[in-house]
Scaffold this motif. Structure first.
Motif, PDB file in Angstrom:
ATOM      1  N   VAL A   1     -65.776  44.325   2.692  1.00 24.05           N
ATOM      2  CA  VAL A   1     -65.763  44.890   2.845  1.00 24.05           C
ATOM      3  C   VAL A   1     -66.853  45.493   3.948  1.00 24.05           C
ATOM      4  O   VAL A   1     -66.543  46.439   5.072  1.00 24.05           O
ATOM      5  N   ARG A   2     -67.564  44.528   4.448  1.00 26.84           N
ATOM      6  CA  ARG A   2     -67.901  44.270   5.990  1.00 26.84           C
ATOM      7  C   ARG A   2     -67.192  43.977   6.709  1.00 26.84           C
ATOM      8  O   ARG A   2     -66.948  45.080   7.650  1.00 26.84           O
ATOM      9  N   LEU A   3     -65.748  42.655   6.255  1.00 24.86           N
ATOM     10  CA  LEU A   3     -64.941  43.205   7.399  1.00 24.86           C
ATOM     11  C   LEU A   3     -64.570  44.240   7.416  1.00 24.86           C
ATOM     12  O   LEU A   3     -63.335  44.447   8.953  1.00 24.86           O
ATOM     13  N   GLY A   4     -63.358  44.700   6.689  1.00 24.55           N
ATOM     14  CA  GLY A   4     -63.157  46.658   6.720  1.00 24.55           C
ATOM     15  C   GLY A   4     -63.365  47.472   7.947  1.00 24.55           C
ATOM     16  O   GLY A   4     -62.763  48.089   8.520  1.00 24.55           O
ATOM     17  N   ALA A   5     -65.197  47.513   7.385  1.00 17.74           N
ATOM     18  CA  ALA A   5     -66.006  48.267   8.195  1.00 17.74           C
ATOM     19  C   ALA A   5     -65.691  47.723   9.572  1.00 17.74           C
ATOM     20  O   ALA A   5     -65.477  48.715  10.557  1.00 17.74           O
TER      21      ALA A   5
ATOM     22  N   LEU B   1     -62.517  49.420  11.300  1.00 20.02           N
ATOM     23  CA  LEU B   1     -61.401  50.225  11.508  1.00 20.02           C
ATOM     24  C   LEU B   1     -63.272  50.897  12.425  1.00 20.02           C
ATOM     25  O   LEU B   1     -62.710  51.653  13.256  1.00 20.02           O
ATOM     26  N   PHE B   2     -64.941  50.057  12.477  1.00 18.10           N
ATOM     27  CA  PHE B   2     -65.378  51.270  13.783  1.00 18.10           C
ATOM     28  C   PHE B   2     -65.679  49.253  14.294  1.00 18.10           C
ATOM     29  O   PHE B   2     -67.631  49.195  14.135  1.00 18.10           O
ATOM     30  N   PRO B   3     -64.995  49.522  14.976  1.00 17.32           N
ATOM     31  CA  PRO B   3     -65.921  48.054  15.930  1.00 17.32           C
ATOM     32  C   PRO B   3     -67.264  48.798  17.036  1.00 17.32           C
ATOM     33  O   PRO B   3     -66.310  50.216  17.129  1.00 17.32           O
TER      34      PRO B   3
ATOM     35  N   GLY C   1     -71.714  45.396  10.265  1.00 16.12           N
ATOM     36  CA  GLY C   1     -72.864  45.054  10.717  1.00 16.12           C
ATOM     37  C   GLY C   1     -73.607  45.416   9.999  1.00 16.12           C
ATOM     38  O   GLY C   1     -74.864  45.678   8.762  1.00 16.12           O
ATOM     39  N   VAL C   2     -73.243  46.906  10.471  1.00 19.64           N
ATOM     40  CA  VAL C   2     -74.259  47.960   9.970  1.00 19.64           C
ATOM     41  C   VAL C   2     -73.779  48.333   8.271  1.00 19.64           C
ATOM     42  O   VAL C   2     -74.496  47.874   7.543  1.00 19.64           O
ATOM     43  N   VAL C   3     -72.682  48.219   7.413  1.00 18.11           N
ATOM     44  CA  VAL C   3     -72.808  48.193   6.753  1.00 18.11           C
ATOM     45  C   VAL C   3     -73.176  46.825   5.247  1.00 18.11           C
ATOM     46  O   VAL C   3     -73.368  46.740   4.779  1.00 18.11           O
TER      47      VAL C   3
END
Length: 276
Positions: free
Chosen positions: A132-136, A139-141, A146-148
């Motif tokens: 999930v962290r990698l996907g976020a 999707l949201f660079p 880091g936020v997730v």
């Protein structure tokens, strides 16, 4: 629950059973991690190339993901079997008996399915968090990952503290994996700050050992060519992991004994009766 008593019992166990701790650490913590690293970073790239699993094709993504998940799960399963071995050994030692590697290993294998179930549950949670962290991040660079991670780390850490004594529960109380995790959550309820203290000590130990050990040995290994350098560079990380796993396994079992004593008034003799 007294954190100082848990730490004291952990140190005392390792002092009385240093050889056992070293052997279990080498068999279940160092050796599996070295094998996993060798497969992941040395052999799998060659196998993947021969199998055509390179590039961005669906087959390449599936093969690489399967290799990473499979090797990680096998390594973690070996670590948790070692945790179970040390759990049996710690309860024997607290009861005043001399633990043996053979007897403790047989107990761990007898309860293999619940222990593997607990390790699989933890692996699923950690893998979910990672992907999930990698996907976020994709999707949201540039700061989405880091936020997730920050949002997920708190509930994950609370969940981990709740099930921290699940393996000793499975070994001592003969429960299945889900029942052991539920029982662990009930035992740790109201005492998770001391357990958080144990986690914090373990994290500090990881940091200090990595600074003192890993970088120094890997720097020395940089002058050695090919696979030898890779193996020598992998061993420090495996040693750090083994020390942390060994200390944490013993500490979680002593915490389990202390929680039973505080919450249920269970004596050490009653805790060890199942092994007599």
């Amino acid at each position: 629950m007294r954190l100082a008593k848990v730490i004291s019992n952990t140190v005392s166990f390792m002092g009385r059973n240093l050889i056992l701790s070293l052997v279990v650490g080498a068999l279940f913590f160092v050796f599996p991690l070295v094998l996993v690293d060798l497969w992941t970073y040395w052999y799998w790239p060659r196998v993947a190339y021969l199998a055509g699993a390179h590039g961005n094709s669906p087959w390449a993504i599936a093969a690489n993901l399967g290799s990473a998940l499979g090797s990680g799960l096998l390594g973690l399963a070996a670590n948790f079997v070692g945790h179970a071995v040390l759990s049996r050994a710690t309860i024997d030692d607290i009861n005043g008996n001399q633990p043996s590697i053979g007897c403790c290993t047989r107990t761990a294998l007898h309860h293999l399915l619940p222990v593997l179930g607990i390790s699989f549950a933890i692996y699923l949670v950690l893998s979910f968090m990672q992907y999930v962290r990698l996907g976020a991040g994709l999707l949201f660079p540039p700061h989405g990952g880091g936020v997730v991670f920050i949002l997920l780390i708190v509930p994950t850490f609370i969940w981990a503290m709740g099930i921290s004594v699940a393996v000793p529960v499975a070994i001592r109380e003969r429960l299945g994996s889900i029942a052991s995790m539920s029982r662990s959550r009930a035992l740790t309820m109201g005492y998770r700050w001391p357990i958080f203290g144990l986690f914090s000590i373990a994290l500090g130990l990881i940091f200090l050992m990595r600074v003192a050990l890993v970088f120094g040995i890997r720097f020395a290994a940089s002058a050695i060519p090919s696979a030898s350098a890779f193996i020598i560079g992998t061993i420090p990380g495996a040693i750090v992991s083994a020390i942390v796993w060994t200390v944490a396994s013993i500490a979680m079992t002593t915490a389990y004994v202390e929680l039973r004593r505080v919450k249920e008034g269970t004596s050490v003799d009653e805790l060890a009766e199942i092994f007599s």
